[in-house]
Write a protein that holds these residues in place. Structure first.
Motif, PDB file in Angstrom:
ATOM      1  N   PHE A  69       0.841  -1.198   0.000  1.00 12.92           N
ATOM      2  CA  PHE A  69       0.000   0.000   0.000  1.00 12.92           C
ATOM      3  C   PHE A  69       0.876   1.247   0.000  1.00 12.92           C
ATOM      4  N   ASP A  70       0.663   2.100  -0.993  1.00 10.22           N
ATOM      5  CA  ASP A  70       1.438   3.330  -1.199  1.00 10.22           C
ATOM      6  C   ASP A  70       2.940   3.074  -1.229  1.00 10.22           C
ATOM      7  N   ARG A  71       3.323   1.887  -1.743  1.00  4.10           N
ATOM      8  CA  ARG A  71       4.745   1.514  -1.743  1.00  4.10           C
ATOM      9  C   ARG A  71       5.595   2.497  -2.541  1.00  4.10           C
ATOM     10  N   ASP A  72       5.048   2.991  -3.649  1.00  2.00           N
ATOM     11  CA  ASP A  72       5.805   3.887  -4.528  1.00  2.00           C
ATOM     12  C   ASP A  72       5.400   5.342  -4.351  1.00  2.00           C
ATOM     13  N   ASP A  73       4.801   5.669  -3.221  1.00  2.00           N
ATOM     14  CA  ASP A  73       4.313   7.029  -2.975  1.00  2.00           C
ATOM     15  C   ASP A  73       4.896   7.542  -1.658  1.00  2.00           C
ATOM     16  N   PRO A  74       6.073   8.151  -1.695  1.00  2.00           N
ATOM     17  CA  PRO A  74       6.712   8.611  -0.442  1.00  2.00           C
ATOM     18  C   PRO A  74       5.917   9.671   0.300  1.00  2.00           C
ATOM     19  N   LEU A  75       5.016  10.369  -0.384  1.00  2.00           N
ATOM     20  CA  LEU A  75       4.224  11.393   0.293  1.00  2.00           C
ATOM     21  C   LEU A  75       3.188  10.791   1.229  1.00  2.00           C
ATOM     22  N   HIS A  76       2.680   9.604   0.890  1.00  2.00           N
ATOM     23  CA  HIS A  76       1.630   8.977   1.692  1.00  2.00           C
ATOM     24  C   HIS A  76       2.109   7.740   2.452  1.00  2.00           C
ATOM     25  N   ARG A  77       3.209   7.138   2.026  1.00  2.00           N
ATOM     26  CA  ARG A  77       3.670   5.883   2.589  1.00  2.00           C
ATOM     27  C   ARG A  77       4.026   6.036   4.066  1.00  2.00           C
ATOM     28  N   ASN A  78       3.598   5.054   4.883  1.00  2.00           N
ATOM     29  CA  ASN A  78       4.046   4.999   6.266  1.00  2.00           C
ATOM     30  C   ASN A  78       4.666   3.636   6.529  1.00  2.00           C
ATOM     31  N   VAL A  79       5.332   3.493   7.641  1.00  2.00           N
ATOM     32  CA  VAL A  79       6.096   2.281   7.928  1.00  2.00           C
ATOM     33  C   VAL A  79       5.201   1.055   7.939  1.00  2.00           C
ATOM     34  N   GLU A  80       4.012   1.187   8.498  1.00  2.00           N
ATOM     35  CA  GLU A  80       3.117   0.039   8.636  1.00  2.00           C
ATOM     36  C   GLU A  80       2.361  -0.294   7.346  1.00  2.00           C
ATOM     37  N   GLY A  81       2.406   0.570   6.361  1.00  2.00           N
ATOM     38  CA  GLY A  81       1.613   0.340   5.158  1.00  2.00           C
ATOM     39  C   GLY A  81       0.125   0.372   5.469  1.00  2.00           C
ATOM     40  N   THR A  82      -0.277   1.310   6.330  1.00  2.00           N
ATOM     41  CA  THR A  82      -1.673   1.396   6.758  1.00  2.00           C
ATOM     42  C   THR A  82      -2.584   1.720   5.578  1.00  2.00           C
ATOM     43  N   ARG A  83      -3.622   0.915   5.401  1.00  2.00           N
ATOM     44  CA  ARG A  83      -4.560   1.090   4.292  1.00  2.00           C
ATOM     45  C   ARG A  83      -5.626   2.110   4.655  1.00  2.00           C
ATOM     46  N   ASP A  84      -6.142   2.823   3.654  1.00  2.00           N
ATOM     47  CA  ASP A  84      -7.164   3.830   3.939  1.00  2.00           C
ATOM     48  C   ASP A  84      -8.581   3.294   3.759  1.00  2.00           C
ATOM     49  N   TRP A  85      -8.753   2.146   3.093  1.00  2.00           N
ATOM     50  CA  TRP A  85     -10.036   1.473   2.908  1.00  2.00           C
ATOM     51  C   TRP A  85     -11.065   2.342   2.191  1.00  2.00           C
TER      52      TRP A  85
ATOM     53  N   SER B  98      -5.345  -1.668  15.269  1.00  2.00           N
ATOM     54  CA  SER B  98      -4.327  -0.795  14.692  1.00  2.00           C
ATOM     55  C   SER B  98      -5.003   0.362  13.972  1.00  2.00           C
ATOM     56  N   GLN B  99      -4.206   1.298  13.469  1.00  2.00           N
ATOM     57  CA  GLN B  99      -4.773   2.412  12.710  1.00  2.00           C
ATOM     58  C   GLN B  99      -5.471   1.904  11.459  1.00  2.00           C
ATOM     59  N   ASP B 100      -5.003   0.778  10.943  1.00  2.00           N
ATOM     60  CA  ASP B 100      -5.645   0.165   9.789  1.00  2.00           C
ATOM     61  C   ASP B 100      -7.106  -0.153  10.090  1.00  2.00           C
ATOM     62  N   PHE B 101      -7.367  -0.664  11.279  1.00  2.00           N
ATOM     63  CA  PHE B 101      -8.751  -0.953  11.668  1.00  2.00           C
ATOM     64  C   PHE B 101      -9.560   0.330  11.824  1.00  2.00           C
ATOM     65  N   TRP B 102      -8.982   1.334  12.450  1.00  2.00           N
ATOM     66  CA  TRP B 102      -9.732   2.580  12.668  1.00  2.00           C
ATOM     67  C   TRP B 102     -10.063   3.252  11.330  1.00  2.00           C
ATOM     68  N   ASN B 103      -9.164   3.147  10.364  1.00  2.00           N
ATOM     69  CA  ASN B 103      -9.476   3.676   9.030  1.00  2.00           C
ATOM     70  C   ASN B 103     -10.645   2.917   8.415  1.00  2.00           C
ATOM     71  N   PHE B 104     -10.644   1.604   8.603  1.00  2.00           N
ATOM     72  CA  PHE B 104     -11.739   0.782   8.084  1.00  2.00           C
ATOM     73  C   PHE B 104     -13.053   1.156   8.752  1.00  2.00           C
ATOM     74  N   LYS B 105     -13.028   1.291  10.057  1.00  2.00           N
ATOM     75  CA  LYS B 105     -14.245   1.661  10.793  1.00  2.00           C
ATOM     76  C   LYS B 105     -14.759   3.019  10.355  1.00  2.00           C
ATOM     77  N   GLU B 106     -13.871   3.945  10.106  1.00  2.00           N
ATOM     78  CA  GLU B 106     -14.293   5.274   9.652  1.00  2.00           C
ATOM     79  C   GLU B 106     -15.057   5.185   8.329  1.00  2.00           C
ATOM     80  N   GLN B 107     -14.602   4.331   7.429  1.00  2.00           N
ATOM     81  CA  GLN B 107     -15.294   4.157   6.158  1.00  2.00           C
ATOM     82  C   GLN B 107     -16.670   3.524   6.364  1.00  2.00           C
ATOM     83  N   LEU B 108     -16.765   2.566   7.291  1.00  2.00           N
ATOM     84  CA  LEU B 108     -18.067   1.957   7.573  1.00  2.00           C
ATOM     85  C   LEU B 108     -19.043   2.975   8.141  1.00  2.00           C
TER      86      LEU B 108
END
Length: 436
Positions: free
Chosen positions: A233-249, A295-305
């Motif tokens: 996730f965002d592997r080639d995007d240094p502006l958005h990439r974070n260490v965990e590869g957190t998805r925005d869902w 994780s933040q990945d879950f909270w991003n998912f919940k926000e979309q729901l």
């Protein structure tokens, strides 16, 4: 976990109290419950597989929050494994007849919708075949039928056909659609700049192209695994990439809005158990004692729901709007033209197991499934099944928060209810499923 030896009622009933719906597997990774994709038909379908699935169904059918059963997960995903495809059809068909018999004998009051989960990036017919075409062929293959008694195809429509089919399945077992729900495992949507229609590089987006390819499918469609690997996730995007590869869902909104005319929901991959590349929770081990932390990945998912609006639903499908299965002869013609003359429709040459052994029993697991001291099945079990595999069923439930719209599934399954006697499982518009 082994449904032949253990009654999981306490767990399943506990999930029901929490409003959690469950999808169960009807195959296993080892032992008698394996559908061996490395073997061509009919060798890939053994009697032990049918007995494995039948034993599992006797336990799970009594729980109304068991939503469906998976008869195959990415079985046909390369050239060689397509030779095992008839085993998936035959296994699903045998389980349907088994469940119909249980209903007729009043052992249970419903049947369980059967699901196949296809890989989005399957290979078939050489490099010129795109993945969307392969997915569509897979869906057509697993849902097609031919005209005649008990057959539900494009020239036999409406409730009268459904009733006719229910009365005559025993006379023509090859007419039924093997699966009831078609799932797709998808790992794309790997950029914060992803759009429904286009990828960041300007090519068509995979969600859009799949949605377009499956407009005329005759069963509900879901994403049976949905989520990009963290490392991509965002592997080639240094502006958005974070260490965990957190998805925005962000794809959640598109699946439940733009795609809702065809799609019936998704399973977000995954709560835990998918490896660090997919998990939404941290900590553990996941053993019932240690609490997992979101994780933040879950909270991003919940926000979309939380953004979804239950009241924004399209009109219920009318009878004339429901797509009916294609003829198997037409689907076979597609395989021959695209895939080197591949011939798969040998339903009449496949094994059929278990019908002479079916009889009314007490479905309570502790009474009907017993074992001797050496671990083999008791005489009670042997009298019900011709051969009972002693292999266990590893209960792997897919994921967390399965936001499938019940009204949509109900409308698409309306033409199947007469046959399957599917019961509703609550009044909520959105369902949740947790992996366990």
């Amino acid at each position: 976990m082994d449904p032949l030896k253990v009654d999981y009622s306490e767990f399943i009933e506990g999930a029901a109290e929490l409003g959690v719906y469950i999808i169960v597997p009807l195959t296993a990774a080892s032992g008698g419950g394996v559908l061996d994709r490395t073997l061509p038909a009919p060798k890939c379908y053994k009697k032990s597989l049918f007995n494995y699935g039948a034993n599992a169904l006797t336990q799970y059918l009594k729980h109304p929050n068991v939503l469906g059963g998976v008869v195959g997960n990415e079985v046909m995903n390369d050239e060689a494994s397509w030779l095992a495809a008839p085993c998936v059809r035959s296994y699903a068909r045998n389980l349907k007849l088994f469940m119909d018999q249980l209903v007729q004998e009043k052992v249970v009051q419903r049947t369980l919708p059967l699901i196949y989960a296809a890989q989005d990036s399957s290979v078939l017919g050489g490099a010129e075949m795109d993945s969307d075409t392969i997915v569509k062929l897979t869906a057509d293959y697993l849902t097609c039928g031919e005209t005649g008694k008990g057959t539900i195809v494009a020239d036999v429509a409406g409730d009268e056909a459904m009733t006719h089919g229910m009365q005559h399945f025993s006379e023509n077992r090859f007419g039924m659609s093997p699966i009831d729900i078609f799932g797709i495992n998808i790992e794309s949507w790997c950029s914060s700049d992803q759009d429904f229609y286009y990828n960041p590089d300007g090519t068509f987006g995979s969600y859009y192209s799949l949605w377009k390819a499956l407009q005329a499918i005759s069963v509900p469609v879901i994403f049976s695994e949905m989520g990009c690997p963290h490392q991509l996730f965002d592997r080639d995007d240094p502006l958005h990439r974070n260490v965990e590869g957190t998805r925005d869902w962000s794809q959640v909104q598109y699946v439940m809005n733009e795609m809702r005319g065809t799609w019936s929901g998704f399973i977000a991959y995954t709560y835990d158990g998918g490896g660090n590349d997919f998990n939404m929770f941290t900590g553990g081990p996941w053993d019932g004692r240690n609490v997992l932390q979101p994780s933040q990945d879950f909270w991003n998912f919940k926000e979309q729901l939380d953004k979804l609006q239950n009241d924004l639903v399209p009109p219920l499908l009318q009878k004339q709007d429901i797509a009916l299965p294609r003829r198997c002869s037409a689907v076979q013609a597609d395989f021959i033209s695209c895939c080197g003359g591949l011939r798969l429709f040998n339903d009449d040459k496949m094994q059929t197991f278990g019908f002479s052994a079916i009889m009314p029993v007490d479905v309570e697991v502790n009474d009907s499934v017993q074992h001797t001291q050496d671990g083999g099945p008791s005489e009670i079990t042997k009298s019900f099944y011709t051969e009972v595999s002693s292999a266990g069923l590893v209960l792997v439930l897919f994921s967390v928060l399965y936001t499938i719209q019940k009204w949509h599934v109900s409308s698409k399954l309306s033409s199947l209810r007469e046959r399957s006697k599917l019961r509703g499982a609550g009044n909520t518009k959105y369902m949740s499923i947790e992996e366990t």
